[in-house]
Each structure stands twice: as C-alpha cells, then as structure tokens.
Design a protein around this motif. Sequence first.
Motif, PDB file in Angstrom:
ATOM      1  N   PHE A  86      -7.605  10.303  -3.451  1.00 17.75           N
ATOM      2  CA  PHE A  86      -7.221   9.230  -4.382  1.00 17.75           C
ATOM      3  C   PHE A  86      -7.431   9.642  -5.838  1.00 17.75           C
ATOM      4  O   PHE A  86      -7.371   8.807  -6.747  1.00 17.75           O
ATOM      5  CB  PHE A  86      -7.964   7.929  -4.059  1.00 17.75           C
ATOM      6  CG  PHE A  86      -7.246   7.113  -3.019  1.00 17.75           C
ATOM      7  CD1 PHE A  86      -7.361   7.426  -1.676  1.00 17.75           C
ATOM      8  CD2 PHE A  86      -6.413   6.068  -3.382  1.00 17.75           C
ATOM      9  CE1 PHE A  86      -6.662   6.700  -0.719  1.00 17.75           C
ATOM     10  CE2 PHE A  86      -5.720   5.332  -2.436  1.00 17.75           C
ATOM     11  CZ  PHE A  86      -5.843   5.654  -1.093  1.00 17.75           C
ATOM     12  N   CYS A  97       0.811  -1.224   0.000  1.00 17.07           N
ATOM     13  CA  CYS A  97       0.000   0.000   0.000  1.00 17.07           C
ATOM     14  C   CYS A  97       0.846   1.278   0.000  1.00 17.07           C
ATOM     15  O   CYS A  97       0.298   2.376  -0.113  1.00 17.07           O
ATOM     16  CB  CYS A  97      -0.925   0.023   1.203  1.00 17.07           C
ATOM     17  SG  CYS A  97      -2.153  -1.283   1.145  1.00 17.07           S
ATOM     18  N   GLY A 100      -2.835   8.649  13.458  1.00 19.34           N
ATOM     19  CA  GLY A 100      -2.645   7.509  12.559  1.00 19.34           C
ATOM     20  C   GLY A 100      -3.357   7.685  11.237  1.00 19.34           C
ATOM     21  O   GLY A 100      -3.168   6.908  10.303  1.00 19.34           O
ATOM     22  N   ALA A 101      -4.186   8.748  11.134  1.00 18.05           N
ATOM     23  CA  ALA A 101      -4.966   8.956   9.909  1.00 18.05           C
ATOM     24  C   ALA A 101      -4.085   9.317   8.707  1.00 18.05           C
ATOM     25  O   ALA A 101      -4.559   9.313   7.565  1.00 18.05           O
ATOM     26  CB  ALA A 101      -6.009  10.052  10.132  1.00 18.05           C
ATOM     27  N   TYR A 115      -2.112   7.527   7.356  1.00  9.81           N
ATOM     28  CA  TYR A 115      -1.971   6.357   6.481  1.00  9.81           C
ATOM     29  C   TYR A 115      -2.669   6.593   5.140  1.00  9.81           C
ATOM     30  O   TYR A 115      -2.219   6.140   4.094  1.00  9.81           O
ATOM     31  CB  TYR A 115      -2.539   5.100   7.162  1.00  9.81           C
ATOM     32  CG  TYR A 115      -4.039   4.953   7.014  1.00  9.81           C
ATOM     33  CD1 TYR A 115      -4.592   4.303   5.915  1.00  9.81           C
ATOM     34  CD2 TYR A 115      -4.918   5.508   7.947  1.00  9.81           C
ATOM     35  CE1 TYR A 115      -5.971   4.197   5.763  1.00  9.81           C
ATOM     36  CE2 TYR A 115      -6.278   5.415   7.801  1.00  9.81           C
ATOM     37  CZ  TYR A 115      -6.808   4.758   6.712  1.00  9.81           C
ATOM     38  OH  TYR A 115      -8.169   4.670   6.543  1.00  9.81           O
ATOM     39  N   GLU A 116      -3.785   7.339   5.206  1.00 11.19           N
ATOM     40  CA  GLU A 116      -4.587   7.502   4.001  1.00 11.19           C
ATOM     41  C   GLU A 116      -3.847   8.344   2.948  1.00 11.19           C
ATOM     42  O   GLU A 116      -3.822   7.993   1.770  1.00 11.19           O
ATOM     43  CB  GLU A 116      -5.918   8.172   4.358  1.00 11.19           C
ATOM     44  CG  GLU A 116      -6.920   8.049   3.249  1.00 11.19           C
ATOM     45  CD  GLU A 116      -8.311   8.448   3.678  1.00 11.19           C
ATOM     46  OE1 GLU A 116      -8.447   9.260   4.602  1.00 11.19           O
ATOM     47  OE2 GLU A 116      -9.265   7.946   3.059  1.00 11.19           O
ATOM     48  N   VAL A 117      -3.230   9.429   3.403  1.00 11.21           N
ATOM     49  CA  VAL A 117      -2.491  10.288   2.466  1.00 11.21           C
ATOM     50  C   VAL A 117      -1.257   9.556   1.948  1.00 11.21           C
ATOM     51  O   VAL A 117      -0.926   9.628   0.758  1.00 11.21           O
ATOM     52  CB  VAL A 117      -2.102  11.614   3.162  1.00 11.21           C
ATOM     53  CG1 VAL A 117      -1.200  12.445   2.270  1.00 11.21           C
ATOM     54  CG2 VAL A 117      -3.353  12.415   3.511  1.00 11.21           C
ATOM     55  N   LEU A 118      -0.586   8.824   2.851  1.00 11.94           N
ATOM     56  CA  LEU A 118       0.637   8.129   2.434  1.00 11.94           C
ATOM     57  C   LEU A 118       0.353   6.979   1.473  1.00 11.94           C
ATOM     58  O   LEU A 118       1.212   6.591   0.684  1.00 11.94           O
ATOM     59  CB  LEU A 118       1.387   7.592   3.663  1.00 11.94           C
ATOM     60  CG  LEU A 118       1.986   8.649   4.591  1.00 11.94           C
ATOM     61  CD1 LEU A 118       2.654   7.979   5.781  1.00 11.94           C
ATOM     62  CD2 LEU A 118       2.993   9.527   3.859  1.00 11.94           C
ATOM     63  N   SER A 119      -0.860   6.416   1.549  1.00 12.63           N
ATOM     64  CA  SER A 119      -1.175   5.299   0.652  1.00 12.63           C
ATOM     65  C   SER A 119      -1.918   5.773  -0.595  1.00 12.63           C
ATOM     66  O   SER A 119      -2.277   4.963  -1.447  1.00 12.63           O
ATOM     67  CB  SER A 119      -2.017   4.242   1.382  1.00 12.63           C
ATOM     68  OG  SER A 119      -3.266   4.786   1.756  1.00 12.63           O
ATOM     69  N   ALA A 120      -2.144   7.074  -0.695  1.00 16.70           N
ATOM     70  CA  ALA A 120      -2.878   7.622  -1.853  1.00 16.70           C
ATOM     71  C   ALA A 120      -1.922   7.903  -3.017  1.00 16.70           C
ATOM     72  O   ALA A 120      -0.714   8.057  -2.802  1.00 16.70           O
ATOM     73  CB  ALA A 120      -3.591   8.896  -1.440  1.00 16.70           C
ATOM     74  N   LEU A 130       2.923   2.309   2.549  1.00 17.64           N
ATOM     75  CA  LEU A 130       3.152   2.888   3.877  1.00 17.64           C
ATOM     76  C   LEU A 130       4.539   2.579   4.415  1.00 17.64           C
ATOM     77  O   LEU A 130       5.029   3.258   5.311  1.00 17.64           O
ATOM     78  CB  LEU A 130       2.105   2.348   4.874  1.00 17.64           C
ATOM     79  CG  LEU A 130       0.663   2.692   4.554  1.00 17.64           C
ATOM     80  CD1 LEU A 130      -0.285   2.000   5.504  1.00 17.64           C
ATOM     81  CD2 LEU A 130       0.452   4.193   4.613  1.00 17.64           C
ATOM     82  N   SER A 173      -7.839   4.540  12.900  1.00 16.15           N
ATOM     83  CA  SER A 173      -7.071   5.755  12.624  1.00 16.15           C
ATOM     84  C   SER A 173      -7.896   6.695  11.757  1.00 16.15           C
ATOM     85  O   SER A 173      -7.986   6.515  10.543  1.00 16.15           O
ATOM     86  CB  SER A 173      -5.786   5.385  11.881  1.00 16.15           C
ATOM     87  OG  SER A 173      -5.115   4.359  12.545  1.00 16.15           O
ATOM     88  N   ARG A 175      -1.378   2.627  -6.703  1.00  9.91           N
ATOM     89  CA  ARG A 175      -2.149   2.968  -5.497  1.00  9.91           C
ATOM     90  C   ARG A 175      -3.614   3.293  -5.788  1.00  9.91           C
ATOM     91  O   ARG A 175      -4.458   3.137  -4.912  1.00  9.91           O
ATOM     92  CB  ARG A 175      -1.498   4.155  -4.793  1.00  9.91           C
ATOM     93  CG  ARG A 175      -0.173   3.810  -4.160  1.00  9.91           C
ATOM     94  CD  ARG A 175       0.330   4.972  -3.366  1.00  9.91           C
ATOM     95  NE  ARG A 175       1.741   4.834  -3.050  1.00  9.91           N
ATOM     96  CZ  ARG A 175       2.464   5.793  -2.511  1.00  9.91           C
ATOM     97  NH1 ARG A 175       1.916   6.959  -2.220  1.00  9.91           N
ATOM     98  NH2 ARG A 175       3.735   5.599  -2.241  1.00  9.91           N
TER      99      ARG A 175
END
Lengths: 309, 253
Positions: free
Chosen positions: A107, A53, B87-88, B90-95, A55, A89, A78
């Motif tokens: 996205f 993903c 921890g939110a 994660y969304e930007v880093l996985s986008a 991360l 989170s 992605r």
Amino acid sequence: MDENVIDVRKLSKVYSSGFQALNQVDLQIKRGEIFALLGPNGAGKTTLISIICGLVNVGQGQVLVGGFDVVKQFRQARKQIGLVPQELSIDIFETVWRTLVFSRGVFGKPPNDDYLETILKSLSLWDKRHSKIQSLSGGMKRRVLIAKALAHEPEVLFLDEPTAGVDVELRRDMWLMVEKLRRTGVTIILTTHYIDEAEELADRIGIINRGEILLVDHKWDLMKKLGRKQLILQLQSPIGHLPDELSEFVLHIGAEGKTLTYDYDDNQPSNHVTEVLAAVHRSGIALSDVQTKQSTLEEIFVSLLEETR
Amino acid sequence: MNWYAIKAIYLSELHRSWRTPLQSIASPVLSTSLYFIVFGSAIGSAITDISGVSYGAFIIPGLIMLMVLTESTSNASFGIYMPKWSGAIYEVLSAPVSAFEIVIGYVGAAATKSLILAGLILLTARLFVDYSILHPFWMLLFLMLTCITFSLLGFILGLLADGFEKLQVIPLMVVTPLAFLGGTFYSISMLPDFWQKVTLFNPVVYLVSGFRWSFYGTADVSVTASLVMISVFLLSFLLFIAWIFKTGYKVKV
C-alpha cells in the motif's frame, strides 16, 4: 475536510452474465462513522464494496473516496482503504509478521515496525508474530486479516461479513475492536447478515436489496420511524375470545389464551394504549403482568424486504 | 511509482522461493548437472567438436537456456496463480499499485530467481566441463532478456490459468519441447536441409543461438535476428499483459 469519506453516485453494475448487481446506487458515508450495509444474499453488498475497493470494474456512475475518483485517481483513493474480505484469503505458508510487512509495503507505506507491533498487540496476535498462518485457528486468521487491512493506517475500513462463522467470544471481541477503531477516527463500513451486530455497532444503517438502496438512516431514527411497539398483557386466567368491551381494538389472543397483544405506534399521541387498558379493566379481565416491547431491527429489516418483494 | 509496493511484491516472491530451497534451487541445479554428466562428460566424450567447441562445452548455453525458459515460466506463473487461487490476490488488486508495478514485482522476482539459477548452473558446469565466455556483456544481456521475457510469459499463463493442470500445459507441452528442439543439444546445421528450415520457425532457436554466440562466437542464426526475436517476444508479452489489466480479463469482473 470533506464530510463524506465515501461518495457513490448513480452506480450501476451489470455482470457479463447479464445479472444486474447494482442499479443507480447513491450512497454517502460520513467520516468517522460506523455504517452497516444490510441485505440478503445477492443483494449487491459485496459488489458495492468490491467496486469501491477496486476489485470489480465500475459499470456506470462514479465513486469517490476522500474526494478521489476510484478509477481516475485510484492511488489516492485506495491508499485510504483497508479491506477485510469475507473469505479467509491469505497466504497460509507465510508468517504473521511477514504478511503484515507485505501489506504495509504494497500500500506504499515505508516500514514501521513499531506501528505493526501496536496493531498485533491490540489484536492479541503479538505472541503469534513468528507463527505460520496455517498453524492459527480460524478466529486468529480472521484477526490477521484485520491486522493486514490496518497495516497501512487506512482512514476507511471495510469489513465484509467480519463475524461470519466465528464463535460468540470472538464475535464479541470483534465488536470491541470495532468500537476501539472508531475511537481512533477510522470510518468503518461493515456488511453483515447478523442484524443484531448492526444494531449493536452501527451509527447509520443502509438496506440494500436487488442492487438498490432501499433506505439509509440513523439507527435510532430508523427504529423509531419504522419500528412498532407491542403492549403485552399477561392474563391471570385464559380466555377463548375477546369480550365485547375490547371489540373496537385490534387485539391478538396469544397461545393458550393467556396473553393479549396490542400493536401501537409510540410516535403517535393517539395510540389508544390508555383506552385499551381501560377497556380491559371494564371487561373484568384480571392481569398478572404488563409488558411493552420495541420491534427489533431484524423485524424492521424483514418487513422492509417483504414490502419490496 | 509505488516503489514500496514493488519492493514488497518482489521480496515476498523471492522469499516464497527460499521457503522451498529443495524445489526452487537444488532440483533445477541437480537436473541440469545430470545433463552435464550424461551428455557432456559421458556421451559427449564420444562426439566430435562442433565449430571447434567440445560437445560438453557446446551444450552449456543450451542447457542454461532450457533451464531458464522452464524455470522462468513456471516460477512466474506459479507466483501469480497462487494468490489468485487462494484469493489473496484481492490485496494486490485493491492496493494503490499500477499494473506495471505489479508486473515489475512479480516478473522481476521470477527473473531474478532464474538469473541466480543460471549463475549456479554456470558454476556447477565448471566442475564437469572447461568453457569460456567470449562476450560476457552480451551473455548477460541475452540471459537477462530471456529471463524477463519468459517470466512475462509465465505471468500471463498464471493470470489466464483457472486450474493447476492448465498452469503446467504450456511449460510442459510447448516450452520444453521447443527448447529441446531449439538447438540445446545440437547445432541446427547438423540437421537435414528440410528440418533446418522448419527449425527456423522455432523461436527458441534464436535465443539459444544468440546465447551460444556470446560464449563461443559461433551461431546458427545472426545475432541481430536473435536480438530482434527476443525483443519482439518481450514487447508482445508486455502488450498482452497491459491488455489483460486494462480489460480486467480473468482478473477482475
């Protein structure tokens, strides 16, 4: 279209602490399947998902998503992925609707209120769309995370321990939702500690331990290949020891001497079930019931891990 | 460019501020207004003009800079630290977004907030003091560059911080003292020779001086030096952020 939507090739990862989280992992996940990745704590499940993903940085090796390299072609890769993390989170001060709009936008998808409405309704969150996330229950928050992961219409959905710490009812709801998603063609990869969850949902199962994939197989093939069967004989009167007629077989006397158990492999034609029953008859032991039991995925999982210890 | 992602981050960050209007808008405007009342109207009336500008008007650019530096730094640092903490992130880093797009979204929002606040303070200052803007274009340019540069600094602090206390160390212990000693309330020509030379090592002097020049045409240091200094800051911060994202330092493992 490539059959493998995820293609992990010789992936290794060593953290700066020196801990080797993944070691030469090869894994292919087929488009449209539900794949369960099982493993004990620290086995490398979350590291593997996190690398796919984006991360966690790739150590050595290569990961392709839909044929796109997750490092060199990270945008294309992605776009296809939705991730539901293990932890709750989320920005708890935001409303459900706004957090979904954010997820879709980040996205790279244009606004589509109708689609977001469909997701919220399918997850029973539509009535809560204007609620702040902090006012929702833990189960509802988890649903919001799933809605966020689906907001950009991903082709692959990662569920990292989706039912950890949720009640039985929500767990069942999640399972239904996963089935529903599968019918829409979404590939689902889930990690779980609950073996029964994998047994219930997955098409294929991968077992990972100490950063290495021990095996990957179809669920039923796995259970057939590695599973064992038991013949359980309930006795009318308890016995203290095996009669001579049964001495040639490996039979276990159960608690209080009221059962006899015989392990066998039902894939083998010469599994001696008939001979055991005949010998019991010859010995004069009277039976009150006869049962057979297939070993569960959990038993297979535990025995596999014990073998690699 | 992933424009939808930039827009999503930008609007989400702006919205975060509007959720807390008292803290985000009213508080900085009120505290700066207090400076105008105390130093501009009350004490200022007893101080002689500086370079032909009344003291009340003289401190306006400095006060705006003081507010812009602290607000840009804290807004941007908080903006990126909060999702890291919860921890939110994660969304930007996985986008499918590049580091540059993430920076535009977060830093753009923090800089916009500072610009809006600067505008509000300029309007509020009109209630207490009469002032003019000699070079409006340069004023806007200096203001924008400062907002962006210090939002970049805040973004870096937010990325590097591993606790709320550390988030506040640089804004409170470094930025605010430098701003106070950077000519906010005085011209450095009012200092003894030795301290004038020492003050030139304070980077904020160049920002305040350039900004004040755009208002009244008078400056402690040359306008070119001010522009060069702010450009150097901006580029340095950008390069540092690029390095952070490239290596994943404190962001990815």
